[in-house]
Motif scaffolding. Structure first.
Motif, short mmCIF file in Angstrom:
data_model
loop_
_atom_site.label_atom_id
_atom_site.label_comp_id
_atom_site.label_asym_id
_atom_site.label_seq_id
_atom_site.Cartn_x
_atom_site.Cartn_y
_atom_site.Cartn_z
N LYS A 252 43.85 78.92 14.54
CA LYS A 252 44.97 79.83 14.76
C LYS A 252 44.55 81.07 15.54
N GLY A 253 43.29 81.47 15.39
CA GLY A 253 42.81 82.62 16.12
C GLY A 253 43.05 83.95 15.43
N PHE A 254 43.38 83.93 14.13
CA PHE A 254 43.54 85.18 13.38
C PHE A 254 43.15 84.96 11.93
N TYR A 255 43.09 86.07 11.18
CA TYR A 255 42.68 86.00 9.78
C TYR A 255 43.79 85.40 8.91
N CYS A 256 43.38 84.59 7.96
CA CYS A 256 44.28 84.04 6.95
C CYS A 256 43.87 84.59 5.58
N ILE A 257 44.68 84.29 4.59
CA ILE A 257 44.54 84.91 3.27
C ILE A 257 44.04 83.91 2.24
N ARG A 258 43.17 84.37 1.38
CA ARG A 258 42.66 83.56 0.27
C ARG A 258 42.82 84.37 -1.02
N SER A 259 43.65 83.90 -1.94
CA SER A 259 43.82 84.58 -3.23
C SER A 259 44.30 83.59 -4.28
N ASP A 260 43.94 83.84 -5.52
CA ASP A 260 44.32 82.98 -6.65
C ASP A 260 43.96 81.52 -6.39
N GLY A 261 42.85 81.30 -5.72
CA GLY A 261 42.40 79.94 -5.48
C GLY A 261 43.17 79.20 -4.41
N LYS A 262 44.05 79.91 -3.68
CA LYS A 262 44.86 79.27 -2.65
C LYS A 262 44.61 79.96 -1.31
N GLU A 263 44.80 79.19 -0.25
CA GLU A 263 44.68 79.73 1.09
C GLU A 263 46.03 79.61 1.80
N ARG A 264 46.38 80.63 2.56
CA ARG A 264 47.63 80.58 3.31
C ARG A 264 47.50 81.40 4.59
N CYS A 265 48.24 80.96 5.60
CA CYS A 265 48.24 81.64 6.89
C CYS A 265 49.67 82.01 7.25
N LEU A 266 49.80 82.95 8.15
CA LEU A 266 51.12 83.27 8.67
C LEU A 266 51.69 82.08 9.40
N HIS A 267 53.00 82.03 9.51
CA HIS A 267 53.69 80.93 10.15
C HIS A 267 53.22 80.76 11.58
N GLU A 268 53.35 79.53 12.10
CA GLU A 268 52.88 79.24 13.46
C GLU A 268 53.58 80.07 14.53
N SER A 269 54.75 80.65 14.18
CA SER A 269 55.44 81.51 15.15
C SER A 269 54.70 82.82 15.36
N LYS A 270 53.77 83.14 14.44
CA LYS A 270 52.97 84.36 14.59
C LYS A 270 51.74 84.06 15.44
N GLY A 271 51.36 85.04 16.25
CA GLY A 271 50.16 84.89 17.05
C GLY A 271 50.32 83.98 18.26
N ARG A 272 51.55 83.83 18.74
CA ARG A 272 51.76 83.00 19.93
C ARG A 272 51.09 83.64 21.15
N PRO A 273 50.57 82.82 22.07
CA PRO A 273 49.95 83.39 23.27
C PRO A 273 50.99 84.10 24.13
N HIS A 274 50.60 85.22 24.69
CA HIS A 274 51.49 85.99 25.56
C HIS A 274 51.49 85.41 26.97
N PRO A 275 52.60 85.55 27.67
CA PRO A 275 52.61 85.11 29.07
C PRO A 275 51.80 86.06 29.94
N ALA A 276 51.29 85.55 31.04
CA ALA A 276 50.62 86.41 32.02
C ALA A 276 51.70 87.28 32.68
N VAL A 277 51.41 88.57 32.81
CA VAL A 277 52.37 89.49 33.40
C VAL A 277 51.81 90.00 34.72
N ASN A 278 52.65 90.06 35.73
CA ASN A 278 52.24 90.59 37.03
C ASN A 278 51.53 91.92 36.84
N SER A 279 50.34 92.06 37.43
CA SER A 279 49.50 93.24 37.17
C SER A 279 50.16 94.54 37.61
#
Length: 307
Positions: A252-279
């Motif tokens: 995913k390219g970002f930190y996920c959470i580990r607590s109470d013996g479970k692991e979870r990450c933010l939804h796939e809609s988070k951390g989407r790649p940004h488009p290239a913008v004209n400089s």
């Protein structure tokens, strides 16, 4: 005086409000694993000794600043009860008219030793939210997470772009929205939301700076723990969040959470790649935002590493 008048208006709304309606919430909207850690799935039979209370702290924004990540990371703390969805009570007139009891009913059940936290990113850019929140609780502690304002504009565009694609609506290149008639389109809503100084000035009319803790969203992405420890201290919470609560997900390219013996990450809609913008267009955007950033730094008496 403004806060007092808003308090009177809120009291009138409370008196005249209809009984709270049951609201079905989508607990899985932002987490792969479903419910936030401290939110009870059984709303029919609350745990003994719990009650629903108005928030002790609110994450007021900013949109695409990392509000969901901040809330989920704070939800690790055993003394935090996090509202499952964005309520939009203070920024949407139709919700505010339903009264404070309606709002309270949307909060999670919590124990007396816990604090309730709600997050609605739209509050920060709302003209009315500061006065309305002040009317509810003038001593409430507010959390504001911000990131580089130019990057936030691009992230804002990216979210809308994918939402429109999913709904089979036409999309535009970001340059067509950022530039109109050869000049930067400063009326573009995504740019307006990144004028942090203007919105902050409105909040400081109702709350002292000491009641608003600013989380560095860029730092939270790079290394969550130091930023969360600052929030713990601001909220007078005992230190319970530790480094082992986080792991970097290479896929995913970002930190996920580990607590109470479970692991979870933010939804796939988070951390989407940004488009290239004209400089050239990107430089125009950064140049326009630079003076607003300087004004913001003076308002909050600190600086951030924004380009």
């Amino acid at each position: 005086m403004a806060c007092f008048l808003a308090s009177v208006f809120l009291l009138v709304l409370q008196t005249n409000a209809a009984p709270p309606e049951f609201v079905q919430t989508d607990f899985s909207m932002d987490l792969d694993s479903g419910l936030p850690a401290n939110v009870s799935e059984d709303v029919t039979f609350p745990p003994p000794g719990t009650s629903k209370r108005t928030p002790h702290s609110i994450i007021i924004g900013v949109r695409k600043g990392g509000t969901r990540a901040l809330l989920e990371m704070l939800d690790i703390h055993p003394e935090v009860a996090a509202a499952a969805t964005e309520v939009h009570f203070f920024d949407w007139d139709e919700n505010y008219a339903k009264g404070l009891e309606w709002y309270r009913e949307l909060m999670p059940y919590s124990y007396p030793h816990q604090i309730t936290i709600e997050k609605t990113p739209g509050y920060f850019t709302s003209a009315l939210a500061p006065e309305r929140i002040c009317a509810m609780n003038s001593s409430i502690k507010l959390l504001l997470i911000l990131r580089d304002p130019a990057e936030r504009v691009i992230s804002d565009y990216t979210q809308v772009y994918f939402n429109r694609l999913e709904n089979h609506k036409p999309v535009q290149a970001i340059e067509n929205l950022l530039v109109r008639n050869g000049a930067l389109n400063v009326r573009y809503k995504a740019i307006q939301r990144s004028l942090y100084d203007i919105h902050m000035h409105n909040w400081l009319r109702h709350f002292p700076l000491e009641q608003i803790h600013i989380v560095d969203g860029d730092a939270l992405i790079r290394d969550p723990l130091p930023e969360l420890q600052k929030v713990e201290r601001f909220l007078n919470l005992p230190p319970r969040i530790v480094s082992s609560n986080f792991y970097f997900n290479q896929t995913k390219g970002f930190y996920c959470i580990r607590s109470d013996g479970k692991e979870r990450c933010l939804h796939e809609s988070k951390g989407r790649p940004h488009p290239a913008v004209n400089s050239t267009v990107l430089q125009q955007l950064r140049s326009y935002l630079r003076e607003h950033n300087r004004t913001f730094f003076r308002l909050v008496r600190r600086t951030f590493d924004w380009q």
